[in-house]
Design a protein around this motif. Sequence first.
Motif, PDB file in Angstrom:
ATOM      1  N   MET A   1       1.933   0.450   1.825  1.00 14.85           N
ATOM      2  CA  MET A   1       2.845  -0.950   2.040  1.00 14.85           C
ATOM      3  C   MET A   1       4.055  -0.993   1.327  1.00 14.85           C
ATOM      4  N   ASP A   2       4.517   0.077   0.471  1.00 13.09           N
ATOM      5  CA  ASP A   2       5.746   0.351  -0.351  1.00 13.09           C
ATOM      6  C   ASP A   2       6.024   1.360  -0.807  1.00 13.09           C
ATOM      7  N   PHE A   3       6.894   1.957  -1.273  1.00 17.35           N
ATOM      8  CA  PHE A   3       7.016   3.375  -1.633  1.00 17.35           C
ATOM      9  C   PHE A   3       5.956   3.684  -2.818  1.00 17.35           C
ATOM     10  N   ASN A   4       5.646   2.887  -3.634  1.00 22.10           N
ATOM     11  CA  ASN A   4       4.471   3.214  -4.386  1.00 22.10           C
ATOM     12  C   ASN A   4       3.270   2.202  -4.362  1.00 22.10           C
ATOM     13  N   LEU A   5       2.965   2.058  -3.298  1.00 27.93           N
ATOM     14  CA  LEU A   5       1.815   0.977  -2.890  1.00 27.93           C
ATOM     15  C   LEU A   5       0.848   1.456  -1.765  1.00 27.93           C
ATOM     16  N   HIS A   6      -0.334   1.908  -1.820  1.00 26.57           N
ATOM     17  CA  HIS A   6      -1.021   2.504  -1.008  1.00 26.57           C
ATOM     18  C   HIS A   6      -2.478   1.297  -1.011  1.00 26.57           C
ATOM     19  N   VAL A   7      -2.992   0.968   0.293  1.00 29.27           N
ATOM     20  CA  VAL A   7      -3.901   0.070   0.253  1.00 29.27           C
ATOM     21  C   VAL A   7      -5.028   0.492   0.980  1.00 29.27           C
ATOM     22  N   ASN A   8      -6.123  -0.018   1.076  1.00 32.14           N
ATOM     23  CA  ASN A   8      -7.121   0.167   2.187  1.00 32.14           C
ATOM     24  C   ASN A   8      -7.108  -0.956   2.721  1.00 32.14           C
ATOM     25  N   LEU A   9      -7.243  -1.048   4.011  1.00 33.66           N
ATOM     26  CA  LEU A   9      -7.745  -2.422   4.837  1.00 33.66           C
ATOM     27  C   LEU A   9      -9.282  -2.364   5.200  1.00 33.66           C
TER      28      LEU A   9
END
Length: 156
Positions: A58-66
Motif C-alpha cells: 500500500m506504500d513503500f513500507n506498508l504491506h497488508v493482507n486483504l
Amino acid sequence: MNKIDAISASKLNSHVMIQRTKKGRGVFATRKFAQGETVVVGIKIEEVPERTVYSLQMDFNLHVNLDEPACIINHSCDANTGVRNNQFGGYDFVALCDIEADEEITFDYETTEYESIAVSQCLCDSLDCRGKTLGFQFREQMLCERYKEYIAGYLK
C-alpha cells in the motif's frame, strides 16, 4: 470501517465466487461487469511487517493482507482489472474492459508491488506474458501507459 460500509463491500463482492484453477484458487465473475465498474472491494485485515507472496503493498513500507475474495485474485500480465486505493485500507479492483460471467478476475501484481516476489514463473498464458513479476520499479513506463490511473496510489 463502520458496519454499514463493511456490509456494502460484502454485498458488492457477492457477484464473484472463488473456484479452483490450475494456479490454485481464483476469483470468477458470476455476472457481467462493464468497463469501469468495481468488481471486488478489498478490505485490509491486517498490516504485515514485511512483504510476503500473499500481501499487497500500500506504500513503500506498508504491506497488508486483504480479505477474501481480494486476496485470492490471481495475477495476469494481461489483467482484466486494475487497482484503486479505497476507504477500507485496501484496493478496489476495477474492470479495465467488459468482463463476462464465469470469466476469471485478474490483476497485474506489478501495479501494487514496487518489488515483486509473488510470481517467479507466470502461469497467465496471455500473449503479453512477461514470464515472472519483477515489480513496478522495473516496468514503470509500460505499467503507467497500460493501466493509467489504475495503479497503487503510492506509485503514481
